[in-house]
Design an enzyme around this catalytic site. Sequence first.
Site, short mmCIF file in Angstrom:
data_model
loop_
_atom_site.label_atom_id
_atom_site.label_comp_id
_atom_site.label_asym_id
_atom_site.label_seq_id
_atom_site.Cartn_x
_atom_site.Cartn_y
_atom_site.Cartn_z
N CYS A 40 -2.33 5.17 6.56
CA CYS A 40 -3.19 4.23 7.30
C CYS A 40 -2.92 4.20 8.79
O CYS A 40 -3.73 3.73 9.55
CB CYS A 40 -3.07 2.84 6.72
SG CYS A 40 -3.71 2.79 5.05
N ASN B 130 0.80 -1.23 0.00
CA ASN B 130 0.00 0.00 0.00
C ASN B 130 0.83 1.28 0.00
O ASN B 130 0.32 2.34 -0.30
CB ASN B 130 -0.94 0.01 1.21
CG ASN B 130 -0.23 -0.30 2.50
OD1 ASN B 130 0.35 -1.38 2.65
ND2 ASN B 130 -0.25 0.61 3.44
N GLN C 133 -5.00 -3.62 -1.65
CA GLN C 133 -4.63 -2.61 -2.65
C GLN C 133 -4.66 -3.16 -4.07
O GLN C 133 -4.60 -2.40 -5.04
CB GLN C 133 -3.23 -2.05 -2.36
CG GLN C 133 -3.15 -1.23 -1.08
CD GLN C 133 -3.86 0.12 -1.18
OE1 GLN C 133 -4.14 0.63 -2.27
NE2 GLN C 133 -4.18 0.71 -0.03
N1 PLP Z 1 -4.38 -3.75 4.12
C1 PLP Z 1 -3.88 -2.83 3.27
C2 PLP Z 1 -2.81 -3.22 2.31
C3 PLP Z 1 -4.36 -1.53 3.28
O1 PLP Z 1 -3.86 -0.62 2.45
C4 PLP Z 1 -5.38 -1.19 4.20
C5 PLP Z 1 -5.84 0.21 4.22
O2 PLP Z 1 -6.19 0.84 5.09
C6 PLP Z 1 -5.89 -2.19 5.06
C7 PLP Z 1 -5.35 -3.46 4.98
C8 PLP Z 1 -6.98 -1.92 6.05
O3 PLP Z 1 -8.22 -1.85 5.40
P1 PLP Z 1 -9.47 -1.08 6.07
O4 PLP Z 1 -9.16 0.38 5.98
O5 PLP Z 1 -10.64 -1.48 5.24
O6 PLP Z 1 -9.58 -1.57 7.46
#
Ligand code: PLP
Length: 388
Positions: free
Chosen positions: A325, A152, A180
């Site tokens: 994130c 990501n 992603q």
């Molecule tokens: N995994 C990856 C690679 C991400 O980019 C994200 C982004 O936030 C997540 C997991 C978590 O997803 P969510 O925001 O739907 O909890």
Amino acid sequence: MSQARIYLDHAATTPMRDEVAEAMRPYFFENGYNASSLHAEGRRARAAIDDARARVAAVLRCKPSEIVFCSGGTEADNLAVIGSARARGPRGRIVASAIEHHAVLRAVESLRAEGYGAQFLPVDESGVVDAERFGAALDAQTLLAAVMYANNEIGTIEPVAELAGIARERGVIFACDAVQAAGALPLDVGMLGVDLLALSGHKFGGPKGAGALFVREGTPIAATLHGGGQERGRRSGTEDVAGIVGFAVALELAESERAAYVRRTAGLRDRLEATLLAIPGAKGNGKAAARLPNISSVSLSGIAVEPLLIALDLEGIAVSAGSACATGSLEPSHVIAALRDRSERRDRREATLRFSLGRKTTEAEIDRVGAVVPILVARQRESAAAPV
Ligand code: PLP
């Protein structure tokens, strides 16, 4: 007239598509019932979920019963890692790449606190997991391996099919975070050979708080949420019918537009990098590897990231530092750190910006970003060099 804003943070989240909002709307209102109820209203909600499940399964080329709807990527990753490890037994080792999202890394760390072993695999300078090294890390105690489909922060694509094949030979469950990758890479779980695959709706024009985990038939999985036994006991909780419908519609749209989206965004990304990587001291992260078409991660030496992000924001340009994130954190990214050797990590003051493009990004936007960033970088360097 004020300048229109330019949003290049689609890896953080994408705006919901109109078609998705339209499809979800009835499930907030006239069809907003509980799918576990036996009355006609409940049966209508159940039918919508069944339909959504079949549509998601068609994209992944799996059985509908192998799809577990949940609250997003974080929950899907947690269920994959914690649920499969616990189902295998109270002890054992987990192997994960060092550049996994925190939803995987912290789930593995929580298992370590419960007494499981954990090993985090280094990556090469482009962010790729080496298959030989991966195979060597899987010992007789290893019950689970987790490697993401695409990163990501830098967009690097991992050799998931190859790694999953190695895991399979050793009887190790293979979990893949494809959050992603959806909309950019094929999600055919047969071709990928993974046992678990996590998806999140808001990364491809769907709603936030809606996700799915593919669980290959026969893969042991212990629920992490206990209650009414929804999702065949794998994820309790009254189903978010609107979210599930929106997730399925968004995934279908993203899949049907995938080839055109990849072509278009890769062209724009290359156009952007042609100017950004010409900035003195700029380095393109993951550039030597196969990458997602829409993510460009650029490190700029001698630059402080926060003032640059603020200056960009004032220019109407929304981007992230590395990854967004970790709740807006500007801590050095574990992904960028994993790409650098130790001496580089110590010596280097650098800002990493992640530009992530979307389906509506235009050439004019890219050109403006390509014109503004070099000016802001030069300005910061000049003011740092000026005597006080
Ligand atoms: N995994 C990856 C690679 C991400 O980019 C994200 C982004 O936030 C997540 C997991 C978590 O997803 P969510 O925001 O739907 O909890």
